[in-house]
Write an enzyme that holds these catalytic residues in place. Structure first.
Site, PDB file in Angstrom:
ATOM      1  N   SER A 114      -9.944  -0.588   6.820  1.00  0.00           N
ATOM      2  CA  SER A 114      -9.368  -0.420   5.481  1.00  0.00           C
ATOM      3  C   SER A 114      -8.731  -1.659   4.874  1.00  0.00           C
ATOM      4  O   SER A 114      -8.465  -1.682   3.680  1.00  0.00           O
ATOM      5  CB  SER A 114      -8.333   0.701   5.495  1.00  0.00           C
ATOM      6  N   SER A 160      -9.788   1.767   2.705  1.00  0.00           N
ATOM      7  CA  SER A 160      -8.924   2.517   1.817  1.00  0.00           C
ATOM      8  C   SER A 160      -7.876   1.668   1.096  1.00  0.00           C
ATOM      9  O   SER A 160      -7.255   2.154   0.142  1.00  0.00           O
ATOM     10  CB  SER A 160      -8.212   3.615   2.614  1.00  0.00           C
ATOM     11  N   LYS A 220       0.845  -1.197   0.000  1.00  0.00           N
ATOM     12  CA  LYS A 220       0.000   0.000   0.000  1.00  0.00           C
ATOM     13  C   LYS A 220       0.880   1.246   0.000  1.00  0.00           C
ATOM     14  O   LYS A 220       1.923   1.271   0.686  1.00  0.00           O
ATOM     15  CB  LYS A 220      -0.914  -0.022   1.231  1.00  0.00           C
TER      16      LYS A 220
HETATM   17  N1  GLN Z   1     -13.111   4.327   6.340  1.00  0.00           N
HETATM   18  C1  GLN Z   1     -12.451   4.617   7.578  1.00  0.00           C
HETATM   19  C2  GLN Z   1     -11.963   6.030   7.575  1.00  0.00           C
HETATM   20  O1  GLN Z   1     -12.059   6.668   6.597  1.00  0.00           O
HETATM   21  C3  GLN Z   1     -11.303   3.678   7.800  1.00  0.00           C
HETATM   22  C4  GLN Z   1     -10.110   3.986   7.012  1.00  0.00           C
HETATM   23  C5  GLN Z   1      -8.932   3.141   7.368  1.00  0.00           C
HETATM   24  O2  GLN Z   1      -9.090   2.082   7.974  1.00  0.00           O
HETATM   25  N2  GLN Z   1      -7.747   3.622   7.044  1.00  0.00           N
HETATM   26  O3  GLN Z   1     -11.503   6.523   8.550  1.00  0.00           O
END
Ligand code: GLN
Length: 483
Positions: A177, A153, A78
């Protein structure tokens, strides 16, 4: 639908000589060529010659009998995880072209294990999002249905697995994410216990919540990858003083060896097709001998606002470092400091990131701090206590997401609808416990994922259960596409 070899199967074939790492690397590069223009899973792809050269070295090591645990396996990382040999942008214009002077600890461990980093995976900017649409480099599409999102994400990390453009990948999980994209692409993702995997070199979003974790096309593969990246790291003060977990040789759980609890709060909001696939799996597990019972987790209904309050507060603090100075954007005129900073931030950050900085600053501001931030930390304690209590009795099961993968553009216009996608995943981050997402089944060709949560450092229970579930569903190694 088709089946692709898992990393464990590939390693077996490399070892017994039935497949050459170079031929395999060629095949994966071919998939990338075929799919990438449509899917956009990668921000940076390693040069062909570099990948092949490393595969040749792997081949040589197999010949000499010196192969390491991930020798010749292609891994996507990532793009918020630092690599000194490739740009690391966190999908933000703010960091465009930035090449870190060091590797994240997990990347060093990958390389020491013989893995080949094939590219840096696309994602929501600074890991803020649930759909992978908030990338400065364009959205990621779901290989199972190109009109739909792959979840976020870590959407790129999941999408490249789902089309065969990598064998394993690393994601990060602050509030889901890793698990949401795994669920939306019929792949497997594990958010480790807080502190089990070093965060050194991870571009931070919400430090007290997030973990780097493994993603793959099988449960055994995530176990294998976690074994390589996990364990104490002196460079991360929050890392636990534990040895790397031993997970890759575990056997599937014996029926009757554990109980499953389904908290009502973690399933009642799910849309019908999701609930149907989920309950069908629970019924099958129950008839196989894993007792499934309904349970209560009252605080889970307050987890989402608490999560977003804490995550955004931490985000606002973390992102204060980007002042356009240390990481110059190049297009900012020198002048007085604050104008420079304001311009750099106005141009460098996307809209969602800006919104979160403003909200995060607000919940921390004088007069509101107690009402929001401090209150959220109290909810967090409640969630943690309830989860740990329940996890002593059973593995906690729920759908990974309340809805099927949405179409592009469908969710991002309404922040509340968007944030609601994380309602089942944020619980594990607030509690600091491990959680596994894996395929439960399909609804009209769209993947539906199940989530299992256990107590701290009980990754072994999740892996054992996951291995059983994978046998039951027969969905190990599934991938999008024909053939
Ligand atoms: N969707 C969640 C957020 O936007 C989790 C994102 C993540 O786990 N990095 O905070």
């Amino acid at each position: 639908m088709r089946k692709l070899p898992t990393a464990s199967e590939l390693l077996e074939e490399f070892r017994n000589g039935s497949l050459d790492p170079v031929d395999h690397a060629e095949r994966v590069l071919g998939e990338i060529e075929r799919w990438e223009a449509k899917v956009n899973a990668y921000i940076t792809i390693e040069a062909r010659e570099a990948v092949i050269a490393q595969a040749e070295e792997a081949e040589e090591r197999y010949r000499r009998g010196e192969a390491r645990p991930l020798e010749g396996v292609l891994v996507a990382v990532k793009d918020n995880i630092s690599t000194s040999f490739m740009p690391t942008t966190a999908a933000s214009r703010m960091l465009e072209g930035y090449v870190p002077p060091f590797n994240a600890t997990v990347v060093d461990r990958l390389l020491e294990a013989g893995a080949i980093v094939v590219g840096k995976a696309n994602m929501d900017e600074f890991a803020m999002g649930s759909t992978s649409e908030f990338s400065a480099f364009g959205p990621v599409r779901n290989p199972w249905d190109l009109e739909r999102v792959p979840g976020g994400s870590s959407g790129g990390s999941a999408a490249c697995l789902a089309y065969g453009g990598c064998d394993l990948s690393l994601g990060s999980d602050t509030g889901g994410s890793i698990r949401l994209p795994a669920a939306y692409t019929a792949t497997v993702g594990l958010k480790p216990t807080y502190g089990l995997v070093s965060r050194y070199g991870l571009i931070p979003y919400g430090n007290s919540l997030e973990q780097i974790g493994p993603m793959a096309r099988s449960v055994r593969d995530v176990a294998l990858l976690l074994e390589v990246i996990g364990g104490w790291d002196p460079k991360d003060a929050t890392s636990l003083r534990v040895k790397p977990p031993r997970l890759s040789a575990l056997e599937p759980a014996e029926p009757g060896s554990l109980r499953l609890c389904v908290p009502r709060e973690m399933v009642e909001g799910a849309e019908e097709p999701v609930a149907k696939v989920f309950w069908r799996l629970m019924e099958r597990l129950d008839s196989e001998g894993f007792e499934v019972e309904e349970a209560r987790l009252p605080s889970a209904s307050k987890a989402l606002p608490a999560y977003y309050t804490i995550a955004l507060a931490e985000a606002a603090s973390n992102l204060a470092r980007y002042d356009g100075g240390l990481y110059p954007r190049g297009d900012v005129e020198p002048g007085d400091y604050w104008r420079h900073v304001a311009e750099a931030r106005a141009r460098g950050f996307g809209w969602e990131v800006k919104k979160r900085i403003v909200l995060g600053s607000y919940v921390l501001s004088e007069g509101y701090r107690d009402e929001y931030y401090v209150a959220a930390t109290k909810v967090r304690r409640l969630v943690r206590d309830e989860v740990l209590r329940l996890a002593r009795r059973c593995v906690i099961a729920s759908p990974a997401a309340p809805i099927l993968p949405p179409r592009l553009g469908e969710r991002i216009t309404d922040p509340l609808l968007l944030y609601a996608m994380d309602v089942y995943t944020v619980v594990a981050n607030l509690a600091g416990v491990p959680a596994l997402a894996m395929p439960a089944g399909f609804h009209h060709g769209l993947p539906v994922g199940v989530q299992f949560m256990a107590g701290k450092l009980e990754e072994d229970r999740l892996v054992r259960l996951g291995l059983f579930v994978e046998e039951l569903t027969g969905l190990r190694g599934v991938a999008a596409g024909e053939g």
